[in-house]
Motif scaffolding. Structure first.
Motif, PDB file in Angstrom:
ATOM      1  N   HIS A   1      23.307  30.284  11.662  1.00 32.04           N
ATOM      2  CA  HIS A   1      21.826  29.111  11.997  1.00 32.04           C
ATOM      3  C   HIS A   1      21.957  29.399  13.677  1.00 32.04           C
ATOM      4  CE1 HIS A   1      22.366  27.573   8.482  1.00 32.04           C
ATOM      5  NE2 HIS A   1      22.884  26.566   8.837  1.00 32.04           N
ATOM      6  N   ASP A   2      23.032  29.394  14.359  1.00 29.84           N
ATOM      7  CA  ASP A   2      22.672  29.412  16.196  1.00 29.84           C
ATOM      8  C   ASP A   2      22.672  31.689  16.541  1.00 29.84           C
ATOM      9  OD1 ASP A   2      22.619  28.894  18.521  1.00 29.84           O
ATOM     10  OD2 ASP A   2      24.493  27.827  17.726  1.00 29.84           O
ATOM     11  N   TYR A   3      22.100  31.483  17.637  1.00 26.57           N
ATOM     12  CA  TYR A   3      22.813  32.810  18.744  1.00 26.57           C
ATOM     13  C   TYR A   3      23.591  32.564  19.522  1.00 26.57           C
ATOM     14  CZ  TYR A   3      21.876  36.631  20.932  1.00 26.57           C
ATOM     15  OH  TYR A   3      21.308  38.065  21.657  1.00 26.57           O
ATOM     16  N   PHE A   4      24.489  33.353  19.279  1.00 24.95           N
ATOM     17  CA  PHE A   4      25.204  33.165  20.539  1.00 24.95           C
ATOM     18  C   PHE A   4      24.718  34.526  22.053  1.00 24.95           C
ATOM     19  CE2 PHE A   4      26.997  31.942  16.910  1.00 24.95           C
ATOM     20  CZ  PHE A   4      27.693  30.483  17.337  1.00 24.95           C
ATOM     21  N   ILE A   5      25.250  34.045  22.526  1.00 31.72           N
ATOM     22  CA  ILE A   5      24.420  35.153  24.066  1.00 31.72           C
ATOM     23  C   ILE A   5      25.630  35.711  24.590  1.00 31.72           C
ATOM     24  CG2 ILE A   5      23.164  32.527  24.615  1.00 31.72           C
ATOM     25  CD1 ILE A   5      24.903  32.545  26.635  1.00 31.72           C
ATOM     26  N   GLY A   6      26.568  36.191  23.926  1.00 32.64           N
ATOM     27  CA  GLY A   6      27.295  37.322  24.257  1.00 32.64           C
ATOM     28  C   GLY A   6      27.993  37.026  25.931  1.00 32.64           C
ATOM     29  N   GLY A   7      27.277  37.949  26.655  1.00 33.92           N
ATOM     30  CA  GLY A   7      28.163  38.285  28.533  1.00 33.92           C
ATOM     31  C   GLY A   7      29.446  38.471  28.756  1.00 33.92           C
ATOM     32  N   SER A   8      30.753  39.169  28.327  1.00 30.06           N
ATOM     33  CA  SER A   8      32.014  38.571  28.199  1.00 30.06           C
ATOM     34  C   SER A   8      32.074  39.673  29.109  1.00 30.06           C
ATOM     35  CB  SER A   8      32.793  39.793  27.130  1.00 30.06           C
ATOM     36  OG  SER A   8      32.245  38.491  25.735  1.00 30.06           O
ATOM     37  N   SER A   9      32.789  38.934  30.715  1.00 26.67           N
ATOM     38  CA  SER A   9      32.888  39.523  31.879  1.00 26.67           C
ATOM     39  C   SER A   9      34.112  39.324  32.916  1.00 26.67           C
ATOM     40  CB  SER A   9      31.426  39.283  32.608  1.00 26.67           C
ATOM     41  OG  SER A   9      31.396  37.774  32.726  1.00 26.67           O
ATOM     42  N   ILE A  10      34.250  40.225  33.221  1.00 26.96           N
ATOM     43  CA  ILE A  10      34.628  39.508  34.502  1.00 26.96           C
ATOM     44  C   ILE A  10      34.576  39.513  35.578  1.00 26.96           C
ATOM     45  CG2 ILE A  10      37.241  40.321  35.796  1.00 26.96           C
ATOM     46  CD1 ILE A  10      37.661  42.163  33.114  1.00 26.96           C
ATOM     47  N   LEU A  11      34.294  38.064  36.536  1.00 26.77           N
ATOM     48  CA  LEU A  11      34.340  38.023  37.469  1.00 26.77           C
ATOM     49  C   LEU A  11      34.666  37.780  38.774  1.00 26.77           C
ATOM     50  CD1 LEU A  11      31.598  35.079  37.247  1.00 26.77           C
ATOM     51  CD2 LEU A  11      32.967  36.058  35.388  1.00 26.77           C
ATOM     52  N   GLY A  12      34.659  37.297  39.896  1.00 24.15           N
ATOM     53  CA  GLY A  12      35.150  37.566  40.942  1.00 24.15           C
ATOM     54  C   GLY A  12      34.772  37.469  42.601  1.00 24.15           C
ATOM     55  N   PRO A  13      35.510  36.826  43.142  1.00 20.22           N
ATOM     56  CA  PRO A  13      34.539  37.371  44.705  1.00 20.22           C
ATOM     57  C   PRO A  13      34.810  38.552  45.100  1.00 20.22           C
ATOM     58  CG  PRO A  13      36.708  36.312  44.627  1.00 20.22           C
ATOM     59  CD  PRO A  13      36.866  36.392  43.523  1.00 20.22           C
ATOM     60  N   SER A  14      33.185  39.385  45.567  1.00 16.68           N
ATOM     61  CA  SER A  14      33.457  40.209  46.062  1.00 16.68           C
ATOM     62  C   SER A  14      34.259  40.869  46.936  1.00 16.68           C
ATOM     63  CB  SER A  14      32.263  40.546  46.546  1.00 16.68           C
ATOM     64  OG  SER A  14      31.980  39.833  47.918  1.00 16.68           O
ATOM     65  N   ALA A  15      35.108  41.940  46.713  1.00 16.92           N
ATOM     66  CA  ALA A  15      35.884  42.461  48.000  1.00 16.92           C
ATOM     67  C   ALA A  15      35.177  42.357  49.604  1.00 16.92           C
ATOM     68  CB  ALA A  15      36.243  43.811  47.659  1.00 16.92           C
ATOM     69  N   ALA A  16      33.792  42.512  49.836  1.00 19.11           N
ATOM     70  CA  ALA A  16      33.632  42.314  50.954  1.00 19.11           C
ATOM     71  C   ALA A  16      33.120  40.763  51.632  1.00 19.11           C
ATOM     72  CB  ALA A  16      31.845  43.087  51.142  1.00 19.11           C
ATOM     73  N   GLY A  17      33.434  39.910  50.463  1.00 18.78           N
ATOM     74  CA  GLY A  17      33.088  38.855  50.962  1.00 18.78           C
ATOM     75  C   GLY A  17      32.160  38.038  50.824  1.00 18.78           C
ATOM     76  N   THR A  18      31.280  38.872  49.883  1.00 19.16           N
ATOM     77  CA  THR A  18      29.556  38.307  50.477  1.00 19.16           C
ATOM     78  C   THR A  18      28.804  37.417  48.707  1.00 19.16           C
ATOM     79  OG1 THR A  18      28.634  40.262  48.920  1.00 19.16           O
ATOM     80  CG2 THR A  18      29.239  39.789  52.209  1.00 19.16           C
ATOM     81  N   GLY A  19      29.784  36.923  48.185  1.00 19.24           N
ATOM     82  CA  GLY A  19      29.551  36.248  46.899  1.00 19.24           C
ATOM     83  C   GLY A  19      30.474  37.081  45.952  1.00 19.24           C
ATOM     84  N   VAL A  20      29.615  36.792  44.604  1.00 14.81           N
ATOM     85  CA  VAL A  20      30.596  37.176  43.127  1.00 14.81           C
ATOM     86  C   VAL A  20      30.454  38.047  42.775  1.00 14.81           C
ATOM     87  CG1 VAL A  20      30.379  36.638  41.165  1.00 14.81           C
ATOM     88  CG2 VAL A  20      30.355  34.253  42.596  1.00 14.81           C
ATOM     89  N   TYR A  21      31.143  39.089  42.208  1.00 21.19           N
ATOM     90  CA  TYR A  21      31.226  40.354  41.779  1.00 21.19           C
ATOM     91  C   TYR A  21      31.177  40.585  40.580  1.00 21.19           C
ATOM     92  CZ  TYR A  21      31.173  45.443  41.835  1.00 21.19           C
ATOM     93  OH  TYR A  21      31.158  46.751  41.390  1.00 21.19           O
ATOM     94  N   TYR A  22      30.799  40.770  39.864  1.00 20.32           N
ATOM     95  CA  TYR A  22      30.825  41.592  38.072  1.00 20.32           C
ATOM     96  C   TYR A  22      31.887  42.537  38.176  1.00 20.32           C
ATOM     97  CZ  TYR A  22      28.105  37.299  36.578  1.00 20.32           C
ATOM     98  OH  TYR A  22      27.455  35.871  36.313  1.00 20.32           O
ATOM     99  N   TYR A  23      33.212  42.724  37.865  1.00 20.40           N
ATOM    100  CA  TYR A  23      33.736  43.284  38.176  1.00 20.40           C
ATOM    101  C   TYR A  23      33.911  44.526  36.643  1.00 20.40           C
ATOM    102  CZ  TYR A  23      35.827  42.099  42.442  1.00 20.40           C
ATOM    103  OH  TYR A  23      35.849  41.806  43.397  1.00 20.40           O
TER     104      TYR A  23
END
Length: 184
Positions: free
Chosen positions: A69-91
């Motif tokens: 009865h439900d839809y699952f949204i996916g979005g498996s990921s590895i995220l962390g701080p960007s090496a440039a120090g500018t925010g979040v990066y999806y590795y």
């Protein structure tokens, strides 16, 4: 519910030295509203906020597609701080609800966990202006103890938790929690 729903738990394990949090989830579209202004899922903002507030990496494995009865949204990921120090990066992978995040794939990435300790966020290391870390556990303990004593909190009659901690070689923490509902 996952530990990602409790930012204080992520903060705790990060302060204990964890640099990578792994979360296996089944987030449904019904349980994850979109931000009215941006159209982005609020969970994306929450995850990215946890990364930035705690300067850590998060790996998520989320169910995707329709199940009964439900839809699952996916979005498996590895995220962390960007090496440039500018925010979040999806590795690896893609944010929740992203069209590319709906594919059933395995995502891998090589990440340098030392950056979580050497990065730009001073909360877990001495602040050059004060000589002490910005995170002071004694202040948090005082704050939460004062919350527990308020009439508002006591009136909610929260369950008494029996928490068992086991720490191995200062790297691995195992937690068992049981609720005592007999006092309700």
């Amino acid at each position: 519910m996952t530990p990602l729903n409790y930012p204080e738990l992520i903060r705790y394990v990060r302060a204990m030295g964890a640099r990578l949090h792994i979360s296996c989830t089944a987030n449904s579209a019904l349980a994850n509203p979109l931000d009215a202004e941006t159209g982005r899922p609020l969970i994306c903002t929450e995850l990215e906020g946890l990364v930035l507030q705690n300067w850590c990496y998060i790996a998520t494995a989320c169910l995707c597609g329709t199940d009964h009865h439900d839809y699952f949204i996916g979005g498996s990921s590895i995220l962390g701080p960007s090496a440039a120090g500018t925010g979040v990066y999806y590795y690896a992978g893609h944010p929740y609800f992203a069209p590319k995040g709906q594919a059933m794939l395995m995502h891998t990435a090589a990440i340098d966990l030392s950056y979580a300790d050497d990065g730009v966020l001073p909360i877990f290391k001495p602040n050059p202006n004060t000589g002490t870390p910005d995170l002071l556990p004694s202040i948090y303990a005082e704050m939460f103890n004062s919350v527990a004593k308020t009439r508002r909190w006591r009136s909610m009659n929260p369950p008494q938790n029996n928490v068992a901690w086991k720490i191995y070689d200062n790297k691995h923490i195992y937690v068992t929690v049981s609720h005592d509902t007999s006092k309700r």
